[in-house]
Design a protein around this motif. Structure first.
Motif, PDB file in Angstrom:
ATOM      1  N   GLU A 161      -0.052  -1.066 -10.103  1.00  0.00           N
ATOM      2  CA  GLU A 161       0.658  -0.833  -8.844  1.00  0.00           C
ATOM      3  C   GLU A 161       0.144   0.426  -8.150  1.00  0.00           C
ATOM      4  O   GLU A 161      -0.114   0.429  -6.935  1.00  0.00           O
ATOM      5  N   HIS A 203      -3.534   0.172  -6.836  1.00  0.00           N
ATOM      6  CA  HIS A 203      -3.552  -0.605  -5.598  1.00  0.00           C
ATOM      7  C   HIS A 203      -3.026   0.235  -4.433  1.00  0.00           C
ATOM      8  O   HIS A 203      -3.607   0.237  -3.340  1.00  0.00           O
ATOM      9  N   PHE A 204      -1.946   0.964  -4.687  1.00  0.00           N
ATOM     10  CA  PHE A 204      -1.347   1.820  -3.667  1.00  0.00           C
ATOM     11  C   PHE A 204      -2.347   2.861  -3.152  1.00  0.00           C
ATOM     12  O   PHE A 204      -2.447   3.116  -1.950  1.00  0.00           O
ATOM     13  N   CYS A 259      -1.849   9.677  -8.493  1.00  0.00           N
ATOM     14  CA  CYS A 259      -1.280   8.549  -9.235  1.00  0.00           C
ATOM     15  C   CYS A 259      -0.784   8.996 -10.611  1.00  0.00           C
ATOM     16  O   CYS A 259       0.277   8.566 -11.076  1.00  0.00           O
ATOM     17  N   LEU A 263      -0.730   8.470   2.201  1.00  0.00           N
ATOM     18  CA  LEU A 263       0.072   7.945   1.095  1.00  0.00           C
ATOM     19  C   LEU A 263       1.458   8.590   1.025  1.00  0.00           C
ATOM     20  O   LEU A 263       2.394   7.991   0.488  1.00  0.00           O
ATOM     21  N   GLU A 284       5.028   7.047   2.515  1.00  0.00           N
ATOM     22  CA  GLU A 284       5.558   5.946   1.711  1.00  0.00           C
ATOM     23  C   GLU A 284       6.175   6.470   0.420  1.00  0.00           C
ATOM     24  O   GLU A 284       7.244   6.024  -0.011  1.00  0.00           O
TER      25      GLU A 284
END
Length: 249
Positions: A118, A121-122, A147, A177, A180
């Protein structure tokens, strides 16, 4: 983050003074970090931003005042420079995975692997997950370390000038990023890039020996004057321009 969690207090600094070896660096600092906080700390070098961050992280005990912290608070941290040995043969995927410690497990759980998928991909690192971390560009590495910092689903993410050594494209990719992420966790961002972060964060705190909190992301002359030295602000738009604040002797 559920609606009932909105505004939930995570950390509160109340009239905190902090420093090193008996020397006060910042004094009378008060700020609440809530579950919906997305604040930028701005200010001159040596003004005390790192001291406040270390206090928030629990690495530095206050000399006076009070730090009220939610029990078992989970904090993710992304420094300017990570101390990873870039020659060590570890993949991007394993770097991200290392952000979630699972006791004595020899192999990551299915849930941990799904979380890595996840996040990769983000951060748009899917196609680089099997590359050595040392083979990535500086911007790609910082996204991988971001991440790693959020692998364990922290309630608070602290970013200490994370784009210092990035080019503009890499900087933009990382900043994209954050809005979000701010829907899922509180964020404290230290930055010198005033013009860019003003359009990203919700609020701003000016730090120069104390902390001045501004409940909006609007940059004003009064806020810039806290630097007490010339500040160059680049405004992004159709006609970029610079505003230079006079130096006060």
């Amino acid at each position: 983050m559920t609606e009932s969690d909105t505004h939930k207090q995570l950390i509160s600094l109340r009239n905190v003074s902090a420093g090193y070896d008996g020397r006060v660096v910042v004094s009378n600092v008060s700020i609440d970090i809530n579950s919906d906080t997305f604040v930028a700390f701005i200010g001159p070098n040596g003004g005390g931003k790192t001291t406040i961050l270390r206090t928030l992280l629990g690495q530095l005990a206050p000399m006076s005042g009070e730090v009220v912290r939610q029990p078992n608070l989970k904090i993710g941290y992304l420094p300017q420079i990570n101390d990873y040995d870039l020659q060590f043969p570890i993949t991007v995927r394993d770097v991200v995975l290392s952000g979630q410690l699972e006791g004595n497990r020899l192999f990551p759980s299915r849930e941990a692997n799904e979380r890595v998928d996840e996040l990769l991909h983000f951060a748009k690192l899917d196609n680089l997950q099997n590359q050595s971390i040392g083979a990535l560009s500086g911007g790609q590495r910082q996204r991988a370390f971001l991440c790693r910092a959020i692998m364990g689903n922290p309630q608070l993410l602290i970013l200490d000038e994370p784009v210092t050594y990035m080019d503009k494209v890499s900087e933009t990719n990382l900043y994209r990023l954050l809005p979000e992420l701010s829907k899922q966790m509180a964020i404290v961002l230290v930055s010198h890039d005033i013009g860019t972060i003003a359009g990203v964060v919700k609020t701003i705190a000016c730090v120069n020996r104390t902390l001045y909190y501004h409940p909006s992301n609007r940059i004003t002359d009064a806020m810039l004057s806290i630097y007490e030295c010339p500040v160059e602000l680049v405004t992004h738009g159709a006609v970029p321009h610079r505003v230079l604040i006079n130096h006060h002797s």
